[in-house]
Design a protein around this motif. Structure first.
Motif, PDB file in Angstrom:
ATOM      1  N   LYS A 179     -11.314  -2.030   1.415  1.00  8.69           N
ATOM      2  CA  LYS A 179     -10.491  -3.041   0.747  1.00  8.69           C
ATOM      3  C   LYS A 179     -10.741  -3.035  -0.765  1.00  8.69           C
ATOM      4  CE  LYS A 179      -8.913  -7.761   1.198  1.00  8.69           C
ATOM      5  NZ  LYS A 179      -7.489  -7.573   1.141  1.00  8.69           N
ATOM      6  N   VAL A 180     -11.921  -2.606  -1.135  1.00 10.99           N
ATOM      7  CA  VAL A 180     -12.252  -2.548  -2.564  1.00 10.99           C
ATOM      8  C   VAL A 180     -12.632  -1.109  -2.881  1.00 10.99           C
ATOM      9  CG1 VAL A 180     -13.712  -3.477  -4.391  1.00 10.99           C
ATOM     10  CG2 VAL A 180     -13.134  -4.898  -2.421  1.00 10.99           C
ATOM     11  N   VAL A 181     -11.960  -0.501  -3.848  1.00 11.43           N
ATOM     12  CA  VAL A 181     -12.192   0.919  -4.137  1.00 11.43           C
ATOM     13  C   VAL A 181     -12.401   1.133  -5.614  1.00 11.43           C
ATOM     14  CG1 VAL A 181     -10.882   1.832  -2.202  1.00 11.43           C
ATOM     15  CG2 VAL A 181      -9.706   1.362  -4.342  1.00 11.43           C
ATOM     16  N   ARG A 182     -13.005   2.271  -5.914  1.00 14.88           N
ATOM     17  CA  ARG A 182     -13.069   2.728  -7.305  1.00 14.88           C
ATOM     18  C   ARG A 182     -11.816   3.535  -7.606  1.00 14.88           C
ATOM     19  NH1 ARG A 182     -18.924   5.345  -7.533  1.00 14.88           N
ATOM     20  NH2 ARG A 182     -18.478   5.552  -5.336  1.00 14.88           N
ATOM     21  N   CYS A 185      -4.349   1.963   5.127  1.00 13.01           N
ATOM     22  CA  CYS A 185      -3.895   0.710   5.718  1.00 13.01           C
ATOM     23  C   CYS A 185      -3.571   0.967   7.179  1.00 13.01           C
ATOM     24  CB  CYS A 185      -2.657   0.211   4.970  1.00 13.01           C
ATOM     25  SG  CYS A 185      -1.955  -1.266   5.696  1.00 13.01           S
ATOM     26  N   THR A 186      -4.123   0.166   8.062  1.00  9.87           N
ATOM     27  CA  THR A 186      -3.876   0.324   9.497  1.00  9.87           C
ATOM     28  C   THR A 186      -3.244  -0.953  10.010  1.00  9.87           C
ATOM     29  OG1 THR A 186      -5.822   1.723   9.682  1.00  9.87           O
ATOM     30  CG2 THR A 186      -4.956   0.803  11.722  1.00  9.87           C
ATOM     31  N   ILE A 187      -2.120  -0.796  10.694  1.00  5.87           N
ATOM     32  CA  ILE A 187      -1.420  -1.957  11.246  1.00  5.87           C
ATOM     33  C   ILE A 187      -1.336  -1.794  12.755  1.00  5.87           C
ATOM     34  CG2 ILE A 187       0.687  -3.339  11.174  1.00  5.87           C
ATOM     35  CD1 ILE A 187       1.400  -1.964   8.619  1.00  5.87           C
ATOM     36  N   ALA A 190      -7.752  -4.692 -10.698  1.00  4.73           N
ATOM     37  CA  ALA A 190      -6.877  -5.789 -10.278  1.00  4.73           C
ATOM     38  C   ALA A 190      -6.679  -5.753  -8.770  1.00  4.73           C
ATOM     39  CB  ALA A 190      -5.512  -5.670 -10.964  1.00  4.73           C
ATOM     40  N   ASN A 191      -5.992  -6.779  -8.258  1.00  7.24           N
ATOM     41  CA  ASN A 191      -5.529  -6.797  -6.864  1.00  7.24           C
ATOM     42  C   ASN A 191      -4.178  -6.116  -6.811  1.00  7.24           C
ATOM     43  OD1 ASN A 191      -7.671  -8.310  -6.110  1.00  7.24           O
ATOM     44  ND2 ASN A 191      -6.509 -10.045  -5.371  1.00  7.24           N
ATOM     45  N   TYR A 192      -3.992  -5.198  -5.882  1.00  8.89           N
ATOM     46  CA  TYR A 192      -2.712  -4.490  -5.766  1.00  8.89           C
ATOM     47  C   TYR A 192      -2.063  -4.879  -4.441  1.00  8.89           C
ATOM     48  CZ  TYR A 192      -4.165  -1.864  -9.831  1.00  8.89           C
ATOM     49  OH  TYR A 192      -4.558  -1.529 -11.103  1.00  8.89           O
ATOM     50  N   TYR A 203      -5.238  -4.797  -1.872  1.00  6.14           N
ATOM     51  CA  TYR A 203      -6.532  -4.134  -2.010  1.00  6.14           C
ATOM     52  C   TYR A 203      -6.934  -4.226  -3.475  1.00  6.14           C
ATOM     53  CZ  TYR A 203      -4.198  -0.027  -4.010  1.00  6.14           C
ATOM     54  OH  TYR A 203      -3.460   0.798  -4.812  1.00  6.14           O
ATOM     55  N   VAL A 204      -8.184  -3.978  -3.737  1.00  5.62           N
ATOM     56  CA  VAL A 204      -8.728  -4.212  -5.076  1.00  5.62           C
ATOM     57  C   VAL A 204      -9.228  -2.906  -5.671  1.00  5.62           C
ATOM     58  CG1 VAL A 204     -10.514  -5.467  -6.354  1.00  5.62           C
ATOM     59  CG2 VAL A 204      -9.424  -6.531  -4.380  1.00  5.62           C
TER      60      VAL A 204
END
Lengths: 541, 203
Positions: free
Chosen positions: A208-211, A218-220, A291-293, A314-315
């Motif tokens: 959820k948080v990446v460099r 994303c898994t749904i 940022a949050n995307y 995600y961030v």
């Protein structure tokens, strides 16, 4: 003649019967009364008696009540475990499954025997679109229904039921036949829309948080199907870029978007939300925007209809945690030093979630003496000079470091050198005879930590305090007094108490202080240490 | 002479009767309401999120929730999302009903349910003091209407009532049950929200 008359009567009767039957069939409305939740009892309790009461009242309004066994079978099939409320999709499913036009959801809010009281809420929901078309709540109590002279005052819950029925069902909708019925006559057809649906069961972003430059997946997972599920195309939208989601098992759908790994000096490509299409298609240089995307789900139906729904965000985080620590130790010769323990407080310049930390102590040879690890924010520490086996480390210079990782894997580091003095303050006592009767005592500390205070006491054999000396620094020299003839010089004891700048204390006890006497004429000039360094407690007189 | 005096006294008594009766009626305070932002033009779909229960009354949050939703549904001015749908979203997003939503969670819930506004709230006081024959209910709630698109609070309302507050004369009007008190409180809060601009959906 009579035969003709009878035929006419029979024909009219038959026509009337057909008319009544068809009209009855056209306006027969089926109602499913679900089990009534009783909130006055334990969690998720059911009250069958009050359900029976609701059924009785509703059936008097000319509606067909669906058998409770069918309702229970439906609840089992749909895994409905909770009472008092339902999801829209389950309500709409009752239309086909148990032929319900309306669903009644009732709740007992309170029920007491003494004093008698009863309170309920009720909802009437249309199964064609899941809309609540009528609702009410009411309550009655013995006290509120007092009659003149107490005659016919309801005293039990059963007595209150008929009175409550009147209040609770007041305003019951009269036009149910054309708002909820299956068979609707001509111009009275209400606009009822049946909507298909695709229900998202869960959404995961990994991570959820990446460099910048790292992959996000994303898994749904969709809940079981409406009729169009298998034919809708599923897309994940990130910014203005759309990714087709793929599935191996028809249950989990995945999409991933990638930025290139950034080598030092090269440009960085990230998935970002921008209205400018060129940005995503080119290598983009400059500062990364943390940022949050937002991420959306797009369903592309065969009919051409497009549904878009926000899934989450995600961030992107490129900044390393900024960490520093404060050492609560005294500075001796330009370095933080301690003997007993060193409190270490950790601070962050910017408040952010921390995934894990590592505390390390390394000696001058580069060997790790102590390592502690943990998750989330590091606590404050107190290093007592121990190693990983809980044994006291040797005196020397050590490097203390704290390393932290944030959720994106960015690393923050702080380190500092400290000096550990493993031993207590050591002080030497030298006695030098100068001349016939003059004895000079010299006190000196063995390490370079300044002494804050010292006190030396001389005691006779029979526990008489002969002399006390005090000071605030070492080294020091002073002349010992001439003792009386009656005092045996060979048995004069000496107690020396020292406190240094690091707060450490030591006691030196010598049973015969004059053992250390050195005459100036002797060749032996080597200083002698006291006979023993003792931690014995000595009572002050 | 005596008869005319009696008639005059009776007339005087009737004139003062409202004064005596009003003395028997407790003063009813209005809900305390604050409007923090403008109401959106059309609020057509509302989701009532699970309330928090700060009282000791068992399941007080669910009781007041159901009653409040019933009052909202009575008006038929907005479409109220089914409680089951709200609880389903909370389960999917692993949000405890006792937890407040952060802005991101609020946006997700708003989008999934397709709502224009949320109602959130907490039960501050809910209790029933029982004697042999009479029950004295007490209720205090803190309710907020939020804009689902921005998460901003539109209206915030604190309302507190006792059963005694509705007494008209002798025992008439006295509210003895927490259910009825909850219904009246919900009704009063919704009336005042209507006054502040919560209008019927025009779409």
């Amino acid at each position: 003649m009579n035969l003709l008359k009878n035929s006419y009567i029979a024909l009219i009767g038959t026509l009337l019967a057909i008319l009544l039957w068809t009209s009855g069939a056209a306006y027969a409305i089926n109602v499913a009364v679900f089990p009534v939740e009783d909130l006055s009892q334990d969690y998720n309790s059911v009250d069958e008696e009050l359900r029976g009461f609701v059924v009785k009242v509703i059936s008097k309004k000319g509606l067909e009540i669906i058998d409770s066994e069918n309702i229970q079978a439906f609840m089992v099939a749909q895994h409905i475990r909770q009472l008092g409320h339902m999801q829209t999709k389950d309500i709409m499913s009752t239309r086909d499954a148990i032929k319900a036009d309306l669903v009644v959801l009732a709740t007992v809010c309170q029920k007491n025997d003494s004093p008698a009281s009863l309170g309920m809420t009720i909802q009437l929901v249309r199964t064609s679109d899941g809309k609540t078309i009528w609702a009410n709540s009411s309550a009655l109590s013995q006290a509120s229904e007092q009659r003149f002279l107490g005659v016919n005052t309801p005293e039990t819950v059963d007595d209150l039921k008929p009175l409550l029925a009147e209040k609770l069902f007041a305003g019951w909708p009269a036009d149910l036949d054309f708002t909820a019925g299956r068979e609707m006559a001509g111009a009275q057809i209400a606009a009822v829309k049946e909507t298909g649906y695709l229900e998202v069961d869960s959404v995961f972003f990994t991570p959820k948080v990446v460099r910048p430059g790292e992959k996000v997946k994303c898994t749904i997972r969709f809940k079981s199907p409406g009729k169009d599920t298998n034919t809708a195309k599923i897309f994940i939208k990130v910014g203005n870029r759309v990714h087709l989601a793929s599935s191996d098992d028809g249950v989990y759908y995945n999409a991933a978007w990638v930025g290139s790994n950034a080598k030092q000096g090269s440009n960085v490509q990230v998935a970002m939300n921008s209205s400018d299409a060129k940005v995503l298609n080119q290598v983009w240089s400059g500062d990364v925007v943390d940022a949050n995307y937002p991420v959306s789900l797009i369903l592309d139906w065969p009919s051409g209809k497009l549904d878009e729904s926000y899934l989450g965000a995600y961030v992107v985080d490129s900044r390393a945690p900024e960490i520093y620590f404060k050492l609560r130790g005294k500075i001796v010769n330009g370095m933080v030093s301690f003997r007993k323990e060193l409190p270490i407080s950790i601070f962050f310049k910017r408040n952010e979630p921390i995934k894990k930390w590592e505390f390390k102590v390394v000696n001058e040879s580069g060997e790790t003496v102590l390592r502690e690890r943990g998750s989330s924010k590091p606590p404050s520490f107190k290093w007592r000079g121990q190693n990983g086996k809980n044994l006291r480390s040797e005196s020397g210079i050590y490097t203390i470091s704290i390393k932290v990782w944030d959720r994106a894997g960015n690393v923050g580091l702080a380190e500092e050198k400290v000096r550990l003095l493993s031993k207590k303050p050591e002080v030497t006592i030298d006695l030098t005879q100068s001349g016939e009767d003059e004895i000079i005592a010299s006190l000196a500390s063995l390490d370079d930590v300044p002494v804050r205070a010292w006190r030396m006491e001389l005691w006779s054999e029979d526990s008489k305090l002969l002399k006390t000396y005090r000071g605030e620094s070492l080294p020091v020299k002073f002349k010992l007094p001439e003792f009386d003839e009656s005092i045996d010089k060979d048995k004069i004891a000496c107690i020396l108490k020292v406190t240094d700048d690091l707060g450490s204390k030591s006691f030196v006890k010598s049973e015969n202080v004059f053992d250390q006497l050195i005459t100036e004429s002797e060749d032996e000039t080597e200083t002698q240490k006291p006979s023993e360094v003792s931690d014995d407690w000595y009572a002050d007189f | 002479m005596r008869l005319s005096l009696l008639i005059k006294l009776s007339k005087l008594l009737i004139c003062f009767l409202p004064v005596f009766m009003s003395g028997c009626v407790s003063s009813q305070k209005s809900p305390e309401i604050q409007q923090l932002t403008q109401l959106p033009r059309d609020i057509c779909r509302i989701a009532v999120l699970p309330f928090l229960n700060n009282s000791e009354f068992p399941q007080g949050d669910v009781i007041f929730y159901r009653i409040f939703v019933a009052e909202l549904n009575k008006n038929q001015e907005q479409l109220i999302v089914q409680e089951g749908d709200v609880r389903k979203i909370f389960r999917q997003m692993r949000i405890s009903p006792k937890q407040s939503l952060n802005l991101e969670q609020m946006l997700v819930v708003a989008d999934r349910l397709g709502v224009d506004a949320f109602v959130v709230g907490k039960i501050v006081i809910m209790e029933e003091t029982k004697s042999r024959l009479v029950t004295e209910p007490k209720l205090a709630v803190d309710l907020r209407l939020l804009d689902a698109y921005s998460g901003k609070t539109i209206l915030t309302t604190y309302h507190a009532r006792n059963g005694e507050d509705y007494r008209k004369l002798m025992h008439f009007g006295l509210v003895n049950t927490i259910t009825e008190l909850s219904r009246l409180v919900s009704h009063e809060v919704l009336e005042i929200w209507k006054e502040k601009g919560l209008a019927k959906c025009t779409k």
